[in-house]
Design an enzyme around this catalytic site. Sequence first.
Site, mmCIF file in Angstrom:
data_model
loop_
_atom_site.group_PDB
_atom_site.id
_atom_site.type_symbol
_atom_site.label_atom_id
_atom_site.label_comp_id
_atom_site.label_asym_id
_atom_site.label_seq_id
_atom_site.Cartn_x
_atom_site.Cartn_y
_atom_site.Cartn_z
ATOM 1 C CG ASP A 122 -7.270 3.137 -0.648
ATOM 2 O OD1 ASP A 122 -7.832 2.039 -0.552
ATOM 3 O OD2 ASP A 122 -7.222 3.937 0.304
ATOM 4 C CE LYS A 130 -4.492 0.796 0.265
ATOM 5 N NZ LYS A 130 -5.651 -0.045 -0.012
HETATM 6 N N1 LIG Z 1 -11.147 1.729 -4.514
HETATM 7 C C1 LIG Z 1 -11.004 0.430 -4.314
HETATM 8 O O1 LIG Z 1 -10.932 -0.370 -5.249
HETATM 9 C C2 LIG Z 1 -10.960 -0.103 -2.931
HETATM 10 C C3 LIG Z 1 -11.182 0.675 -1.824
HETATM 11 N N2 LIG Z 1 -11.247 0.114 -0.589
HETATM 12 C C4 LIG Z 1 -11.512 0.912 0.594
HETATM 13 O O2 LIG Z 1 -12.805 1.494 0.478
HETATM 14 C C5 LIG Z 1 -12.855 2.728 1.192
HETATM 15 C C6 LIG Z 1 -13.324 3.833 0.263
HETATM 16 O O3 LIG Z 1 -12.397 3.956 -0.801
HETATM 17 P P1 LIG Z 1 -12.806 4.606 -2.204
HETATM 18 O O4 LIG Z 1 -14.261 4.570 -2.378
HETATM 19 O O5 LIG Z 1 -11.947 3.991 -3.209
HETATM 20 O O6 LIG Z 1 -12.289 6.080 -2.008
HETATM 21 P P2 LIG Z 1 -12.920 7.438 -2.583
HETATM 22 O O7 LIG Z 1 -11.863 8.449 -2.434
HETATM 23 O O8 LIG Z 1 -13.517 7.219 -3.914
HETATM 24 O O9 LIG Z 1 -14.085 7.699 -1.548
HETATM 25 C C7 LIG Z 1 -13.818 7.805 -0.188
HETATM 26 C C8 LIG Z 1 -15.069 8.199 0.508
HETATM 27 O O10 LIG Z 1 -14.862 8.163 1.909
HETATM 28 C C9 LIG Z 1 -15.205 9.424 2.463
HETATM 29 N N3 LIG Z 1 -14.307 9.673 3.572
HETATM 30 C C10 LIG Z 1 -12.965 9.779 3.522
HETATM 31 N N4 LIG Z 1 -12.499 10.052 4.746
HETATM 32 C C11 LIG Z 1 -13.560 10.115 5.558
HETATM 33 C C12 LIG Z 1 -13.732 10.354 6.931
HETATM 34 N N5 LIG Z 1 -12.694 10.598 7.720
HETATM 35 N N6 LIG Z 1 -14.989 10.320 7.432
HETATM 36 C C13 LIG Z 1 -16.051 10.076 6.636
HETATM 37 N N7 LIG Z 1 -15.946 9.850 5.325
HETATM 38 C C14 LIG Z 1 -14.726 9.865 4.800
HETATM 39 C C15 LIG Z 1 -15.022 10.414 1.334
HETATM 40 O O11 LIG Z 1 -15.782 11.557 1.540
HETATM 41 C C16 LIG Z 1 -15.507 9.596 0.151
HETATM 42 O O12 LIG Z 1 -16.879 9.602 0.071
HETATM 43 C C17 LIG Z 1 -11.459 2.906 1.778
HETATM 44 O O13 LIG Z 1 -11.436 2.335 3.065
HETATM 45 C C18 LIG Z 1 -10.584 2.078 0.851
HETATM 46 O O14 LIG Z 1 -9.394 1.682 1.467
HETATM 47 C C19 LIG Z 1 -11.120 -1.237 -0.416
HETATM 48 C C20 LIG Z 1 -10.884 -2.052 -1.476
HETATM 49 C C21 LIG Z 1 -10.704 -1.544 -2.796
HETATM 50 O O1 LIG Z 2 -6.609 -2.803 -6.860
HETATM 51 C C1 LIG Z 2 -5.665 -2.786 -6.107
HETATM 52 O O2 LIG Z 2 -4.528 -3.109 -6.401
HETATM 53 C C2 LIG Z 2 -5.803 -2.329 -4.684
HETATM 54 C C3 LIG Z 2 -7.169 -2.107 -4.174
HETATM 55 C C4 LIG Z 2 -7.061 -1.679 -2.755
HETATM 56 O O3 LIG Z 2 -6.424 -0.686 -2.473
HETATM 57 C C5 LIG Z 2 -7.625 -2.470 -1.693
HETATM 58 O O4 LIG Z 2 -8.001 -3.621 -1.922
HETATM 59 O O5 LIG Z 2 -7.702 -1.987 -0.545
#
Ligand SMILES: NC(=O)C1=CN([C@@H]2O[C@H](COP(=O)(O)OP(=O)(O)OC[C@H]3O[C@@H](n4cnc5c(N)ncnc54)[C@H](O)[C@@H]3O)[C@@H](O)[C@H]2O)C=CC1
Ligand SMILES: O=C(O)CCC(=O)C(=O)O
Length: 490
Positions: A210, A170
């Site tokens: 992420d 990461k």
């Molecule tokens: N994008 C991906 O493929 C993956 C993401 N994740 C996890 O999913 C979660 C969301 O990631 P994404 O949707 O990709 O990011 P993103 O940047 O698209 O969205 C993040 C969301 O979380 C909110 N957020 C951020 N910090 C916050 C806080 N302190 N309090 C309340 N809301 C908050 C933001 O306002 C936004 O709506 C994270 O935990 C990330 O690690 C897990 C697996 C894969």
């Molecule tokens: O697609 C990836 O390589 C990573 C996705 C990710 O950040 C996660 O699974 O938390």
Amino acid sequence: MIVFQKKTYTFAIATTAKKRDEGLEPSADNNYTKEEVNQPIKSKKMMKATEVVESLKQRFPNEPEYIQAVSQVLGTIEEEYNKHPEFEKANLIERLCIPDRLVQFRVTWIDDRGNVQTNMGYRVQHNNAIGPYKGGLRYHASVNLSILKFLAFEQTFKNSLTTLPMGGAKGGSDFSPRGKSNAEVMRFCQAFMTELYRHIGPDEDVPAGDIGVGGREVGYMFGMYKKLTHRFEGILTGKGQEFGGSRIRPEATGYGNVYFLQNMLKTAGKDLAGKTVLVSGSGNVAQYTVEKLIQLGAKAVTLSDSDGYIYDPDGIDAEKLAYVMELKNVERGRIREYAEKYGVKYVEGAKPWFEKADIATPCATQNEINEEAAKALVANGVIAVSEGANMPTVPEAIKVFQDAKILYCPGKASNAGGVAVSGLEMSQNSERLRWSREEVDQKLHDIMDDIHANCVKYGTQPDGYINYVKGANVAGFLKVAKAMMAQGIV
Ligand SMILES: NC(=O)C1=CN([C@@H]2O[C@H](COP(=O)(O)OP(=O)(O)OC[C@H]3O[C@@H](n4cnc5c(N)ncnc54)[C@H](O)[C@@H]3O)[C@@H](O)[C@H]2O)C=CC1
Ligand SMILES: O=C(O)CCC(=O)C(=O)O
């Protein structure tokens, strides 16, 4: 004289080694005598999760998220680990908990007013026993080593669960894209890549998105990598559809989360259709979780961002979701604007967990469900919690869910669909082909089914309750552990 000293020294070592082999001296590497090594397993040294965690706390005193993640995993794999005395002899537990490598650098970029700005950049390469390092990049003001170390640790087990050959990593920066112009984001991404490019490669380390890193940022970083290296290769996943991105990658984490949820409900003889769902976040994972919920007949009633949450009792339908996607991905606005547009409730500075619903799926960030919120969810009759985010539930809240015997799955299993399709993107890049939407979606479905089956296999308790935390941790751990053992002490 020098020769004499050397000979004496060699003799001393040889004598110690001979004594050790005879069982008279402890060996330096593990403090076992030969007699101890030959004793039955039960009297050998065992791994104690609490002791390992305590020792890591002493060594890394300012890393609470990392310690939280390690503590969760070790508590559930201790029993399985101690069935294999060879693991402890190889000090596998420390080698598994401490990252292989931490890369840290300064990122210097120029903002729109001509000011020179600096941020910190990081890449935590945690473990590559089963494949090249793989995991997302996070751009958020809160980013620090503790957060990235917890994420890289979790990623190692998650990637193992996907059945694909990917190690765990990461990275990211304390740069916040919020309020920055497109040109500033581009300059930052380019500056970040001028350092990161030395440490990545299609068979070495393949980052992705992420929080704060989506298709736009991946595109800018890919462009800079190409310029620096003169190579067009799969060093990032989540790329645009025109230059090597996989179909369904943007949707994969959210879709996979809902496929997993369906599987959990099926074990309890329940169906997703008609259920109301609390969703947090409004970014990539939340958006595609809601899209799949709509497609499968469920009703998402909340979304949030770091300022507050909206509650829409009629449900977020396809048209409203399209508005959210435009608002968040293009205009980069706040979720409050949804409430203004559709005339629904907006609660500033709060999380959605106190609203009534059947299911909850946290899709924003770590530690967003505390004990009080978990108690409210249970009291309100929630039957399932599926994590789209990484580690959104604090340990005390997990206990509340498990004591109430509701379906609860940790993110490393339920959100693994994103990295799984990243793995499929790597395969497509390697063979220079592009698979159809149906093919990728089918593979994603199969992988989520497989992960669910593994959780059931390793997590089913004598009373029939499925402890998904234990199931995911043990299944993810065993594959990595076996690979590490086969590869020697490295
Ligand atoms: N994008 C991906 O493929 C993956 C993401 N994740 C996890 O999913 C979660 C969301 O990631 P994404 O949707 O990709 O990011 P993103 O940047 O698209 O969205 C993040 C969301 O979380 C909110 N957020 C951020 N910090 C916050 C806080 N302190 N309090 C309340 N809301 C908050 C933001 O306002 C936004 O709506 C994270 O935990 C990330 O690690 C897990 C697996 C894969
Ligand atoms: O697609 C990836 O390589 C990573 C996705 C990710 O950040 C996660 O699974 O938390």
